[in-house]
Design a protein around this motif. Structure first.
Motif, PDB file in Angstrom:
ATOM      1  N   ASP A   1       0.581  -0.714   0.085  1.00 26.60           N
ATOM      2  CA  ASP A   1      -0.167  -0.081  -0.089  1.00 26.60           C
ATOM      3  C   ASP A   1       0.463   1.371   0.006  1.00 26.60           C
ATOM      4  O   ASP A   1       0.568   2.169  -1.305  1.00 26.60           O
ATOM      5  CB  ASP A   1      -0.843  -0.041   1.202  1.00 26.60           C
ATOM      6  CG  ASP A   1      -1.489   1.068   1.487  1.00 26.60           C
ATOM      7  OD1 ASP A   1      -3.132   1.035   0.827  1.00 26.60           O
ATOM      8  OD2 ASP A   1      -1.018   2.413   1.891  1.00 26.60           O
ATOM      9  N   SER A   2       1.723   1.251   0.905  1.00 24.92           N
ATOM     10  CA  SER A   2       2.806   2.441   0.914  1.00 24.92           C
ATOM     11  C   SER A   2       3.831   1.601   2.247  1.00 24.92           C
ATOM     12  O   SER A   2       4.208   1.101   2.650  1.00 24.92           O
ATOM     13  CB  SER A   2       1.693   3.680   1.502  1.00 24.92           C
ATOM     14  OG  SER A   2       1.438   2.525   2.885  1.00 24.92           O
TER      15      SER A   2
ATOM     16  N   ARG B   1      -1.765   4.393   9.248  1.00 23.07           N
ATOM     17  CA  ARG B   1      -2.669   4.287   7.471  1.00 23.07           C
ATOM     18  C   ARG B   1      -2.874   2.196   8.018  1.00 23.07           C
ATOM     19  O   ARG B   1      -3.393   2.235   7.229  1.00 23.07           O
ATOM     20  CB  ARG B   1      -1.269   4.581   6.809  1.00 23.07           C
ATOM     21  CG  ARG B   1      -1.427   3.544   5.358  1.00 23.07           C
ATOM     22  CD  ARG B   1      -2.473   4.279   4.134  1.00 23.07           C
ATOM     23  NE  ARG B   1      -2.917   3.834   3.248  1.00 23.07           N
ATOM     24  CZ  ARG B   1      -4.121   4.093   3.145  1.00 23.07           C
ATOM     25  NH1 ARG B   1      -5.005   4.458   3.625  1.00 23.07           N
ATOM     26  NH2 ARG B   1      -4.609   3.457   1.987  1.00 23.07           N
TER      27      ARG B   1
ATOM     28  N   ARG C   1      -7.055   0.065   2.706  1.00 27.70           N
ATOM     29  CA  ARG C   1      -5.537  -0.098   2.324  1.00 27.70           C
ATOM     30  C   ARG C   1      -5.845  -0.964   0.811  1.00 27.70           C
ATOM     31  O   ARG C   1      -6.426  -2.151   0.541  1.00 27.70           O
ATOM     32  CB  ARG C   1      -4.951  -0.288   2.771  1.00 27.70           C
ATOM     33  CG  ARG C   1      -4.754   0.779   4.331  1.00 27.70           C
ATOM     34  CD  ARG C   1      -3.495   0.019   5.436  1.00 27.70           C
ATOM     35  NE  ARG C   1      -4.461  -0.919   5.998  1.00 27.70           N
ATOM     36  CZ  ARG C   1      -4.125  -2.457   6.151  1.00 27.70           C
ATOM     37  NH1 ARG C   1      -3.362  -2.621   5.352  1.00 27.70           N
ATOM     38  NH2 ARG C   1      -4.853  -3.327   6.916  1.00 27.70           N
ATOM     39  N   ASN C   2      -5.067  -0.940  -0.099  1.00 22.42           N
ATOM     40  CA  ASN C   2      -4.770  -1.759  -0.727  1.00 22.42           C
ATOM     41  C   ASN C   2      -3.981  -2.340  -1.139  1.00 22.42           C
ATOM     42  O   ASN C   2      -2.765  -3.156  -1.883  1.00 22.42           O
ATOM     43  CB  ASN C   2      -4.126  -0.867  -2.484  1.00 22.42           C
ATOM     44  CG  ASN C   2      -5.715  -0.175  -2.847  1.00 22.42           C
ATOM     45  OD1 ASN C   2      -6.666  -0.842  -3.139  1.00 22.42           O
ATOM     46  ND2 ASN C   2      -5.381   0.949  -2.659  1.00 22.42           N
TER      47      ASN C   2
END
Lengths: 333, 333
Positions: free
Chosen positions: B303-304, B317, B323-324
């Protein structure tokens, strides 16, 4: 023989008190591959009551003769049936219509038992003692000196678990609803008996801690809070087996019991075993249990015995709390 | 080396957003039986958040450096440590304090991985892919063409289950909360994706009936109603395994599922396996999973990525829905 066959039938799924009646059918001579068994006694089990209510795992098409358990004696032998003779003592293992005076059975539906074992006792052999035996003989590592914990300990299965565990050197921790059962269970060989409530659980927890008890198996016939109570006492990696659901309440399982405590939750249904196990193994188990009954090492208490004329009373009694054992239907004169 | 070690620590069990801070410690040279690993990346997992909250199966004494997963490279080798050299690519398999720049580890706490595998990917290898592998490799008979069903299918474990099942010829039926995940899961190899609600269950039931699907395994990371939903889809004799509890709701199990349907309910915790399994077997599983990652057959979406200066944002987050993929902490400069 020119006589008639009295059968207990269900016409409609309803409450146990209203659900059964007696009908009379012609008696038939055996076919070549059949034996005629004259039924001696049949216990009334919770499973029978559930069938009458239409709430069991396997239901017959109605109208149907019901009755999951019973024993009797051979009175006529079809000419293809080797190894059987008139007078043989017979346990029904694969019939769900035992509640009738005469049963035309094929050899795969019955097991021959020692003649010396009284019919009253053998009638209670199929379900409770075998269920108890199965509960203690799953693929669960139980060392001698380990304990098992159970609820409904005063039930037919409960007292059989106590006695069979004792013969295996396994100790039993027992939960009961009624304080008054305690002495009876201790006299049958129970190692500890507690009331099935939070105070009983606190006492049990103390015992486990003080004696460093290992509890790999919990045996549940109640469900709901009682099931959770004995689950919470299990050692890490323990197994919780449900074979009955007296409270009719589902099980509630904290996620941490599965993930961190690594418990396994399973069920057990005698019918599965009878359907899937090799017949020779099933025979061996029943011969062993019959011998234990004969030796007085496996008692199944009897509450009362009723003739078919008292069917309604018998059913009523079997649904009451506070019984002191099984309610039996008497078929033989 | 004259440098400092930046570590993420918990001082007090509290909410994830408030629970962590960065402290600086002196860097130490390795003892003879130690290697110094310079950490590359560490994902933030639900288990880490649970530790910060003080709600995990195993909790450290505080203050403590935390972090269950990560990977890095050897930068210094104690003179007793054979088979390792500077620059080796390392996965932490037996450390619960991975969230620091430099880890002094003994050889039994790490596994050497292929140098070609990017550190970003290997940092996500220990928990999710291995949990998925374990879920599919229990003693449960799953024939090819059988299906497994899971909820939380868009999670790290969920997508690994889809990809590993595919490589074994097993089909997957997947439940997700968000409709928008469906295409992603189908592109990863999912055979069917439904929304995790009653309408999704009705569709799944239709598919099972129409295609005569056998479902011996249900994989649960949610609990509550969602756990019951996938349990109800299982074939007779099936097994339901819980490895997570996102809904924080206990499991509810109808007694008939245990007694008549003969389901088994179990749990799975990666830490049990890492503690109890033979190290050679553990290494073999991780080498296989690392190779699948390298070949692009086992993706773990990201995701990040956040530097330590953005620790608060990273934690925030990681607790957000929608979220991905994983939120990674970046330690290397």
């Amino acid at each position: 023989m020119g006589t008639i066959n009295r059968q207990i039938i269900v016409n409609k799924f309803t409450t146990p008190e209203k659900g059964v009646s007696v009908r009379e059918q012609d008696y038939k001579d055996p076919k070549p591959n059949e034996l005629i068994i004259r039924t001696g006694y049949c216990p009334i089990n919770p499973a029978d009551l559930n069938v009458i209510e239409g709430k069991y795992g396997k239901l017959p098409e109605l109208p149907a003769v019901i009755g999951n358990e019973g024993s009797g004696q051979v009175i006529a032998v079809g000419n293809e049936c080797e190894h059987f003779k008139e007078g043989d003592h017979i346990l029904f293992v694969n019939r769900q219509d035992c509640w009738q005076e005469f049963v035309a059975a094929t050899p795969d539906q019955i097991i021959k038992l020692p003649d010396l074992l009284p019919l009253k006792l053998s009638s209670m052999l199929k379900v409770n003692p075998a269920t108890a035996w199965l509960l203690l003989n799953q693929d669960i590592k139980i060392e001698s000196h380990d304990w098992v914990v159970q609820n409904a300990s005063n039930s037919g299965v409960g007292v059989a678990v106590i006695q069979l565990a004792k013969s295996l050197g396994i100790k039993t921790m027992n939960f009961v609803r009624r304080e008054t059962c305690k002495d009876k269970l201790l006299s049958l060989g129970a190692d500890a008996v507690f009331t099935d409530d939070e105070s009983g659980k606190i006492e049990a927890t103390k015992l486990i801690k003080n004696e460093k008890i290992k509890l790999p198996l919990a045996i549940n016939a109640v469900g709901g809070e009682s099931a959770l109570r004995i689950m919470s006492l299990l050692s890490e990696g323990g197994t919780h087996i449900t074979y009955g659901a007296m409270s009719k309440r589902p099980l509630k399982i904290p996620n941490s019991f599965l993930i961190f405590k690594n418990l396994s939750i399973r069920g057990l249904w005698l019918s599965h075993w009878l359907k899937n196990e090799n017949k020779a193994n099933i025979e061996e188990v029943y011969q062993d249990l019959a011998q234990k009954m004969l030796d007085g090492k496996l008692e199944q208490p009897i509450d009362s015995i009723h003739r078919l004329e008292e069917l309604e009373d018998a059913i009523k009694r079997s649904t009451q709390e506070g019984r002191n054992g099984k309610v039996l239907l008497k078929f033989k004169s």
